[in-house]
Scaffold this motif. Structure first.
Motif, short mmCIF file in Angstrom:
data_model
loop_
_atom_site.label_atom_id
_atom_site.label_comp_id
_atom_site.label_asym_id
_atom_site.label_seq_id
_atom_site.Cartn_x
_atom_site.Cartn_y
_atom_site.Cartn_z
N GLU A 75 9.41 -20.08 -11.95
CA GLU A 75 8.65 -21.29 -11.64
C GLU A 75 7.16 -21.10 -11.94
O GLU A 75 6.48 -22.05 -12.33
N VAL A 76 6.66 -19.89 -11.81
CA VAL A 76 5.27 -19.61 -12.15
C VAL A 76 5.02 -19.92 -13.63
O VAL A 76 4.06 -20.61 -13.98
N PHE A 77 5.89 -19.42 -14.49
CA PHE A 77 5.73 -19.66 -15.92
C PHE A 77 5.85 -21.15 -16.25
O PHE A 77 5.08 -21.68 -17.04
N ARG A 78 6.81 -21.81 -15.62
CA ARG A 78 6.98 -23.24 -15.85
C ARG A 78 5.67 -23.99 -15.55
O ARG A 78 5.22 -24.82 -16.34
N GLN A 79 5.10 -23.68 -14.41
CA GLN A 79 3.91 -24.42 -14.00
C GLN A 79 2.66 -24.01 -14.78
O GLN A 79 1.84 -24.86 -15.14
N VAL A 80 2.49 -22.72 -15.05
CA VAL A 80 1.32 -22.29 -15.83
C VAL A 80 1.38 -22.89 -17.22
O VAL A 80 0.38 -23.43 -17.71
N TYR A 81 2.52 -22.82 -17.85
CA TYR A 81 2.66 -23.38 -19.20
C TYR A 81 2.44 -24.89 -19.20
O TYR A 81 1.81 -25.43 -20.11
N ALA A 82 2.92 -25.57 -18.16
CA ALA A 82 2.71 -27.02 -18.07
C ALA A 82 1.22 -27.35 -17.93
O ALA A 82 0.71 -28.25 -18.60
N VAL A 83 0.52 -26.60 -17.08
CA VAL A 83 -0.92 -26.81 -16.89
C VAL A 83 -1.67 -26.64 -18.21
O VAL A 83 -2.62 -27.36 -18.50
N LEU A 84 -1.22 -25.69 -19.02
CA LEU A 84 -1.90 -25.41 -20.29
C LEU A 84 -1.45 -26.33 -21.43
O LEU A 84 -1.92 -26.19 -22.55
N GLY A 85 -0.55 -27.26 -21.13
CA GLY A 85 -0.12 -28.22 -22.14
C GLY A 85 0.95 -27.70 -23.07
O GLY A 85 1.22 -28.30 -24.12
N TYR A 90 8.83 -23.88 -21.76
CA TYR A 90 9.67 -23.49 -20.63
C TYR A 90 10.55 -24.64 -20.13
O TYR A 90 11.35 -24.46 -19.23
N ALA A 91 10.42 -25.82 -20.71
CA ALA A 91 11.21 -26.97 -20.28
C ALA A 91 12.72 -26.69 -20.27
O ALA A 91 13.41 -27.07 -19.31
N PRO A 92 13.27 -26.00 -21.27
CA PRO A 92 14.71 -25.73 -21.25
C PRO A 92 15.16 -24.89 -20.05
O PRO A 92 16.33 -24.91 -19.69
N THR A 93 14.21 -24.18 -19.39
CA THR A 93 14.61 -23.37 -18.24
C THR A 93 14.93 -24.23 -17.02
O THR A 93 15.33 -23.70 -15.99
N GLN A 94 14.76 -25.54 -17.16
CA GLN A 94 15.12 -26.45 -16.07
C GLN A 94 16.47 -27.12 -16.31
O GLN A 94 16.93 -27.88 -15.46
N TRP A 95 17.07 -26.83 -17.44
CA TRP A 95 18.39 -27.41 -17.73
C TRP A 95 19.44 -26.77 -16.81
O TRP A 95 19.34 -25.60 -16.45
N PRO A 96 20.48 -27.53 -16.46
CA PRO A 96 21.48 -27.06 -15.49
C PRO A 96 22.13 -25.71 -15.82
O PRO A 96 22.29 -24.89 -14.92
N VAL A 97 22.47 -25.45 -17.04
CA VAL A 97 23.14 -24.19 -17.36
C VAL A 97 22.13 -23.09 -17.68
O VAL A 97 22.24 -21.96 -17.20
N PRO A 100 19.58 -21.47 -14.40
CA PRO A 100 20.05 -20.36 -13.57
C PRO A 100 20.19 -19.04 -14.34
O PRO A 100 19.95 -17.97 -13.80
N LEU A 101 20.56 -19.14 -15.62
CA LEU A 101 20.67 -17.94 -16.44
C LEU A 101 19.29 -17.29 -16.64
O LEU A 101 19.14 -16.07 -16.47
N VAL A 102 18.29 -18.09 -16.95
CA VAL A 102 16.93 -17.57 -17.13
C VAL A 102 16.42 -16.98 -15.82
O VAL A 102 15.79 -15.92 -15.81
N ASP A 103 16.70 -17.65 -14.71
CA ASP A 103 16.28 -17.14 -13.41
C ASP A 103 16.90 -15.77 -13.14
O ASP A 103 16.22 -14.86 -12.66
N LYS A 104 18.17 -15.62 -13.45
CA LYS A 104 18.85 -14.34 -13.23
C LYS A 104 18.30 -13.26 -14.16
O LYS A 104 18.09 -12.11 -13.73
#
Length: 141
Positions: A75-85, A90-97, A100-104
């Motif tokens: 989530e840190v990377f998701r938000q930092v990257y979003a702040v920087l435009g 990292y958007a694909p790391t929010q996809w359902p499948v 969780p794989l990226v998180d693991k």
């Protein structure tokens, strides 16, 4: 109110972490959107960083939001990257499948990060920090 949008707590003694931070600093381009805080610095103070202790910060990546809330892991990377435009990276790391794989995978990376970068284990790093920083000195865990 802080000028920055997110404060990234990173391990300045980790070569891979520094590489990522250098990339992110380039993307920030002096705008000050991200405050970069080196947890390995002897003057790192948890009180200034959402109460995140040195030991906790070393175990997983953390960031502090301007309201004082703390986030961690991917989530840190998701938000930092979003702040920087560049949140699309990292958007694909929010996809359902994929999410969780990226998180693991991050969990595995975080567990092995010190060893994979040729560093001592966390207990040794903490002991070394304690030796360097006596109780009356600046270092805080």
């Amino acid at each position: 109110m802080a000028d920055w949008k997110i404060k990234l707590l990173y391990d300045g003694d980790c070569p891979l972490c520094l590489r990522e931070v250098n990339f992110l600093q380039t993307k920030d381009n002096g705008r000050g959107l991200v405050a970069f805080t080196d947890i390995a610095a002897d003057d790192y103070d948890p009180a200034d960083n959402g109460g995140v202790s040195f030991e906790t910060a070393m175990a997983r990546i953390h960031a502090v939001l301007p309201d004082g809330s703390v986030i961690q892991n991917v989530e840190v990377f998701r938000q930092v990257y979003a702040v920087l435009g560049i949140g699309w990276m990292y958007a694909p790391t929010q996809w359902p499948v994929l999410g969780p794989l990226v998180d693991k995978l991050y969990d595995i990376w975080a567990d092995w990060r010190l060893k994979l970068t040729g560093r001592p284990d966390l207990a040794t790093i903490i002991a070394q920090r304690n030796q360097r920083c006596q109780p009356d000195e600046v270092c805080r865990l």
